[in-house]
Design a protein around this motif. Structure first.
Motif, PDB file in Angstrom:
ATOM      1  N   THR A  48      33.372  46.622  60.450  1.00 35.93           N
ATOM      2  CA  THR A  48      33.039  47.964  60.921  1.00 35.93           C
ATOM      3  C   THR A  48      31.555  48.254  60.751  1.00 35.93           C
ATOM      4  O   THR A  48      30.901  48.779  61.664  1.00 35.93           O
ATOM      5  CB  THR A  48      33.863  49.024  60.176  1.00 35.93           C
ATOM      6  N   GLN A  52      29.089  48.926  63.928  1.00 33.97           N
ATOM      7  CA  GLN A  52      28.391  50.194  64.062  1.00 33.97           C
ATOM      8  C   GLN A  52      26.885  49.994  64.158  1.00 33.97           C
ATOM      9  O   GLN A  52      26.194  50.692  64.916  1.00 33.97           O
ATOM     10  CB  GLN A  52      28.743  51.105  62.885  1.00 33.97           C
ATOM     11  N   GLN A 114      35.307  62.412  76.875  1.00 37.47           N
ATOM     12  CA  GLN A 114      36.094  61.625  75.931  1.00 37.47           C
ATOM     13  C   GLN A 114      37.579  61.760  76.208  1.00 37.47           C
ATOM     14  O   GLN A 114      38.330  60.785  76.185  1.00 37.47           O
ATOM     15  CB  GLN A 114      35.782  62.060  74.498  1.00 37.47           C
ATOM     16  N   ARG A 128      45.391  55.024  66.602  1.00 37.67           N
ATOM     17  CA  ARG A 128      44.162  55.299  65.867  1.00 37.67           C
ATOM     18  C   ARG A 128      43.494  56.533  66.441  1.00 37.67           C
ATOM     19  O   ARG A 128      43.645  56.861  67.607  1.00 37.67           O
ATOM     20  CB  ARG A 128      43.197  54.108  65.930  1.00 37.67           C
ATOM     21  N   LEU A 130      40.407  58.575  67.816  1.00 36.55           N
ATOM     22  CA  LEU A 130      39.126  58.290  68.447  1.00 36.55           C
ATOM     23  C   LEU A 130      38.002  58.938  67.654  1.00 36.55           C
ATOM     24  O   LEU A 130      38.088  60.097  67.279  1.00 36.55           O
ATOM     25  CB  LEU A 130      39.101  58.819  69.888  1.00 36.55           C
ATOM     26  N   PRO A 131      36.936  58.201  67.383  1.00 36.38           N
ATOM     27  CA  PRO A 131      35.853  58.773  66.585  1.00 36.38           C
ATOM     28  C   PRO A 131      35.158  59.900  67.332  1.00 36.38           C
ATOM     29  O   PRO A 131      34.923  59.838  68.521  1.00 36.38           O
ATOM     30  CB  PRO A 131      34.914  57.570  66.385  1.00 36.38           C
ATOM     31  N   ARG A 132      34.818  60.973  66.589  1.00 33.86           N
ATOM     32  CA  ARG A 132      33.990  62.078  67.051  1.00 33.86           C
ATOM     33  C   ARG A 132      34.647  62.909  68.138  1.00 33.86           C
ATOM     34  O   ARG A 132      34.003  63.759  68.733  1.00 33.86           O
ATOM     35  CB  ARG A 132      32.622  61.569  67.534  1.00 33.86           C
ATOM     36  N   GLU A 261      36.187  48.523  69.366  1.00 34.94           N
ATOM     37  CA  GLU A 261      37.322  48.512  68.442  1.00 34.94           C
ATOM     38  C   GLU A 261      36.850  48.310  67.008  1.00 34.94           C
ATOM     39  O   GLU A 261      37.290  49.006  66.089  1.00 34.94           O
ATOM     40  CB  GLU A 261      38.297  47.404  68.836  1.00 34.94           C
ATOM     41  N   ALA A 264      35.122  51.299  65.493  1.00 39.39           N
ATOM     42  CA  ALA A 264      36.054  52.374  65.152  1.00 39.39           C
ATOM     43  C   ALA A 264      36.995  51.988  64.021  1.00 39.39           C
ATOM     44  O   ALA A 264      37.889  52.751  63.665  1.00 39.39           O
ATOM     45  CB  ALA A 264      36.863  52.768  66.395  1.00 39.39           C
ATOM     46  N   GLN A 275      33.290  50.051  77.208  1.00 39.88           N
ATOM     47  CA  GLN A 275      33.037  51.367  76.632  1.00 39.88           C
ATOM     48  C   GLN A 275      31.596  51.760  76.933  1.00 39.88           C
ATOM     49  O   GLN A 275      30.729  50.917  77.118  1.00 39.88           O
ATOM     50  CB  GLN A 275      33.256  51.335  75.112  1.00 39.88           C
TER      51      GLN A 275
END
Length: 284
Positions: A48, A52, A114, A128, A130-132, A261, A264, A275
């Protein structure tokens, strides 16, 4: 991938981990690379963090992503889709807002995009969060907070950008009598001088006010014979050579699903859906 010291260069690395190093192509064999220089290894548990960092790199240095011609075309396509959605949601590709009113519509736009992506690929988000998705995607840069107005332009080529005091600049082109005021002259000079400001806003205002643009620039430049149609492009090329010296690039960097993936906190999937990473829009 090979090393000129043999397999011992990879001793200590295990499957699923990450190697950070420089690779150089071995020509004329396509797809064959040689390790060059120092090499760092990170275990699988660092996935991760590594992903990132890669996403941040893609956003801050898009020229690295766009070394791949396919990513350039994918970026243009994603940006066109995003721009259409922006116009549908906001009613135009150009907005003038107060700083206090800017964040809400922009966050609504980002949230809408999004949600649209999630709805189009429900299996991608299953299991999972979704971030943010539930957090503000846009926070007004502090250097714009003191502006009377903020211009937001989502252009087909230059992407989304923010412009300080754009309402005042629009008033200048709408009423050339304001060209005699020091504050309006200084603002236009700033737009012409700053390297962080592309020619786009001036092009937009000149096209919207063809009957007054010549007067505005004649007063600013003190050149009675100036005409926008004859001298405007030359003026911008002289003031902003950096813009014309580079090839246009999309304002969206496209990354692969595996990277998305991992960033996140998820596991690798075999799908090849791409993405998007929207880079921080430019502003004066």
């Amino acid at each position: 991938m090979y090393s000129n010291v043999g397999p011992t260069a990879f001793r200590g690395a295990s499957q699923g981990g990450f190697l950070v190093t420089c690779l150089v192509p071995l020509v004329p064999t396509n797809g064959t690379w040689l390790v060059s220089g120092a090499m760092e290894y990170y275990p699988k548990s660092s996935a991760t963090e590594i992903a990132q960092a890669a996403v941040q790199l893609a956003a801050s240095q898009p020229e690295l992503v766009f070394r791949n011609p396919e990513k350039i075309e994918q970026g243009w396509q994603r940006m066109r889709e995003d721009r259409v959605a922006f116009v549908e949601l906001c009613g135009a590709d150009e907005l003038i807002l107060s700083p206090s009113a800017a964040e809400n519509p922009l966050n609504s736009y980002y949230r809408h995009r999004q949600q649209t992506i999630t709805a189009a690929h429900p299996g991608h988000a299953r299991g999972r969060r979704l971030p943010r998705l539930d957090f503000p995607a846009f926070e007004l840069p502090h250097e714009l907070a003191d502006s009377d107005t903020i211009g937001v332009i989502y252009d087909e080529i230059d992407g989304m950008n923010f412009y300080a005091d754009y309402g005042m600049l629009r008033d200048l082109f709408a009423d050339p009598n304001l060209a005699g005021r020091r504050t309006h002259q200084d603002l236009l000079r700033t737009y012409l001088r700053e390297e962080s400001i592309a020619p786009l806003p001036i092009h937009r205002l000149a096209a919207a006010h063809p009957e007054t643009t010549d007067t505005v620039f004649r007063k600013l430049l003190r050149q009675p014979g100036f005409t926008w149609s004859e001298h405007g492009e030359e003026l911008l090329r002289r003031r902003k050579p950096w813009y014309y010296a580079q090839e246009p690039r999309p304002g969206v960097s496209v990354i692969g699903e595996r990277l998305a993936e991992l960033a996140a906190g998820g596991r690798q999937r075999k799908s090849t859906r791409a993405q998007r990473v929207s880079r921080q829009p430019g502003h004066p």
